[in-house]
Design a protein around this motif. Structure first.
Motif, short mmCIF file in Angstrom:
data_model
loop_
_atom_site.label_atom_id
_atom_site.label_comp_id
_atom_site.label_asym_id
_atom_site.label_seq_id
_atom_site.Cartn_x
_atom_site.Cartn_y
_atom_site.Cartn_z
N ARG A 163 64.15 16.06 83.80
CA ARG A 163 63.45 17.05 82.75
C ARG A 163 62.47 15.95 81.77
O ARG A 163 61.42 15.96 80.79
CB ARG A 163 63.82 17.20 81.94
N ALA A 164 63.71 14.20 82.19
CA ALA A 164 62.42 13.12 81.47
C ALA A 164 61.45 12.62 81.72
O ALA A 164 60.25 12.53 81.47
CB ALA A 164 63.71 11.68 81.56
N THR A 165 60.99 13.28 83.20
CA THR A 165 59.63 12.93 83.68
C THR A 165 58.88 14.19 84.02
O THR A 165 57.81 14.04 84.19
CB THR A 165 59.70 11.84 85.21
N LEU A 166 59.55 14.88 83.86
CA LEU A 166 58.21 16.86 85.04
C LEU A 166 58.89 18.13 83.76
O LEU A 166 59.89 17.85 82.30
CB LEU A 166 58.94 17.34 85.57
N ASP A 167 57.94 18.75 83.05
CA ASP A 167 57.90 19.00 82.27
C ASP A 167 57.83 20.99 82.95
O ASP A 167 56.60 21.28 83.64
CB ASP A 167 56.68 20.09 81.44
N PRO A 168 58.89 21.32 82.79
CA PRO A 168 59.69 22.64 83.24
C PRO A 168 58.68 24.10 83.19
O PRO A 168 58.28 25.20 83.85
CB PRO A 168 61.09 23.58 83.53
N ALA A 169 57.75 23.92 81.67
CA ALA A 169 57.56 24.53 81.40
C ALA A 169 56.20 24.87 81.06
O ALA A 169 54.85 25.61 81.99
CB ALA A 169 57.23 24.41 79.86
N SER A 170 55.81 23.59 81.96
CA SER A 170 54.45 23.72 83.36
C SER A 170 54.02 23.95 84.78
O SER A 170 53.25 24.48 85.32
CB SER A 170 53.88 22.62 83.61
N LEU A 171 55.50 24.95 84.83
CA LEU A 171 55.23 25.61 86.42
C LEU A 171 54.93 25.82 86.99
O LEU A 171 54.43 27.62 85.94
CB LEU A 171 56.81 25.56 86.42
N ARG A 172 53.55 26.34 87.99
CA ARG A 172 53.10 27.31 88.27
C ARG A 172 53.38 27.76 89.77
O ARG A 172 53.71 26.42 90.40
CB ARG A 172 51.60 26.86 88.18
N PRO A 173 53.70 28.98 90.27
CA PRO A 173 54.22 29.17 91.55
C PRO A 173 52.58 28.86 92.27
O PRO A 173 51.52 29.34 92.17
CB PRO A 173 54.48 30.74 91.69
N LEU A 174 52.54 28.18 93.84
CA LEU A 174 51.31 28.22 94.32
C LEU A 174 51.70 28.89 95.61
O LEU A 174 50.18 29.22 96.15
CB LEU A 174 51.96 26.80 94.46
N ASP A 175 52.67 28.44 95.75
CA ASP A 175 53.05 29.69 98.02
C ASP A 175 54.17 30.07 97.89
O ASP A 175 55.09 29.66 97.40
CB ASP A 175 51.61 28.77 98.65
N TYR A 217 54.69 21.04 105.35
CA TYR A 217 54.28 22.05 104.59
C TYR A 217 52.28 21.59 104.21
O TYR A 217 52.21 20.67 104.17
CB TYR A 217 54.48 22.53 103.23
N VAL A 218 51.87 22.35 104.71
CA VAL A 218 50.05 22.49 104.55
C VAL A 218 49.62 23.36 103.47
O VAL A 218 49.58 24.40 103.72
CB VAL A 218 49.84 22.35 105.70
N ALA A 219 49.49 23.87 102.42
CA ALA A 219 49.13 24.38 101.63
C ALA A 219 47.54 25.13 102.71
O ALA A 219 46.77 24.15 102.75
CB ALA A 219 48.51 23.85 100.34
N PRO A 220 46.99 26.26 102.10
CA PRO A 220 45.59 26.44 102.13
C PRO A 220 44.40 25.84 101.99
O PRO A 220 44.84 24.50 100.37
CB PRO A 220 45.32 27.91 101.40
N GLY A 221 43.46 25.33 102.72
CA GLY A 221 42.55 23.45 102.32
C GLY A 221 43.51 22.63 102.35
O GLY A 221 42.65 21.93 102.71
N GLY A 222 44.33 22.04 103.08
CA GLY A 222 45.16 21.01 103.52
C GLY A 222 45.55 20.48 102.59
O GLY A 222 46.64 19.32 102.71
N PRO A 244 48.14 20.41 98.47
CA PRO A 244 49.13 19.70 99.21
C PRO A 244 49.63 19.92 99.75
O PRO A 244 49.44 20.82 100.93
CB PRO A 244 49.72 19.90 97.94
N ARG A 245 49.65 18.54 100.84
CA ARG A 245 50.82 18.19 101.98
C ARG A 245 52.26 17.50 102.06
O ARG A 245 52.09 16.22 101.73
CB ARG A 245 49.85 18.63 103.07
N LEU A 285 57.82 17.91 97.82
CA LEU A 285 57.33 17.42 98.80
C LEU A 285 57.00 16.82 98.88
O LEU A 285 55.95 16.02 98.10
CB LEU A 285 55.99 19.53 98.94
N GLY A 286 57.18 16.26 100.06
CA GLY A 286 56.99 15.13 100.68
C GLY A 286 57.15 13.22 100.92
O GLY A 286 56.86 12.72 100.49
N ASP A 287 58.55 14.13 99.43
CA ASP A 287 59.32 12.85 99.23
C ASP A 287 60.01 12.15 101.10
O ASP A 287 60.58 10.79 100.95
CB ASP A 287 60.46 13.08 98.62
N GLY A 288 59.70 13.34 101.93
CA GLY A 288 60.50 12.54 102.69
C GLY A 288 59.31 12.02 104.25
O GLY A 288 60.16 11.68 105.46
N ARG A 289 58.29 11.67 103.23
CA ARG A 289 56.86 11.26 105.05
C ARG A 289 57.82 9.86 105.12
O ARG A 289 57.90 9.14 106.17
CB ARG A 289 56.11 11.30 104.60
#
Length: 211
Positions: free
Chosen positions: A20-32, A161-166, A168-169, A132-136
């Motif tokens: 919560r110190a670096t990310l805002d849960p109120a801004s969450l938006r489902p992507l896929d 994971y590769v989103a539509p259009g490439g 985020p991935r 997503l991407g933490d393990g690359r």
């Protein structure tokens, strides 16, 4: 706001791993999203400090998230609800069974996995990255060090994971064989326990210096 988005926000806001110190849960938006067995895996964007945007990987709980990731190793590719793709870079695992969950760092969900049947069973470890991407970096490192004489886990494969259009991935999960040895956190925890269980006078004494 949809009921599903509201539910995801409430789930993330309560999660002990969510920063919560670096990310805002109120801004969450489902992507896929993608249905994997009985579980729906959801990718959602969340905004934070310094214009940072992260993509979270969410499910009902860690057990569901791990089971879904394991199910996705059964074939090379899956199409998501929005036209994205989950790719499995590894051999198809059609006979893998989840085992007990392991204590892990906050941004990972980790469990043991048994693949195959006796006498050819394999003991594996599945790690799912909630961001997503933490393990690359881990996937790349194990790829470079593979085959060396070191007690490092051997990568079996990873989910991407590769989103539509490439975009985020990024890396979604990593599956490795178990490596010999004891994790570093085991002796560290034992030392801390011994320290705080000792007499207070002993804790004030300086530690011996190796010659």
């Amino acid at each position: 706001m949809t009921a599903e988005a509201e539910r995801l926000r409430a789930t993330v806001a309560r999660a002990p791993w969510f920063s919560r110190a670096t990310l805002d849960p109120a801004s969450l938006r489902p992507l896929d999203e993608l249905r994997a067995g009985p579980t729906t895996v959801t990718w959602a964007t969340v905004e934070g400090a310094r214009d940072r945007t992260a993509v979270l990987v969410l499910a009902e709980d860690d057990a569901a998230l791990l089971a879904a990731a394991l199910a996705l190793t059964a074939r090379p590719a899956w199409t998501t609800a929005q036209g994205g793709t989950v790719r499995w870079h590894g051999p198809p695992l059609t006979d893998a069974r989840p085992g007990p969950q392991l204590t892990a760092t906050a941004t990972n969900a980790v469990a043991r996995v048994t693949a195959g049947r006796p006498p050819a069973e394999e003991d594996l470890v599945l790690k799912v990255y909630r961001v997503l991407g933490d393990g690359r970096g881990e996937v790349a490192l194990l790829g470079r060090l593979g085959g060396r004489a070191a007690p490092l886990p051997e990568a079996v494969g990873h989910l991407e994971y590769v989103a539509p259009g490439g975009r985020p991935r990024g890396c979604l999960a990593l599956l490795t064989r178990t490596a010999p040895g004891v994790p570093l956190d085991v002796p560290l925890r034992a030392a801390l326990h011994a320290h705080w269980s000792a007499d207070p006078a002993d804790r004030r004494r300086p530690a011996p210096v190796d010659p």
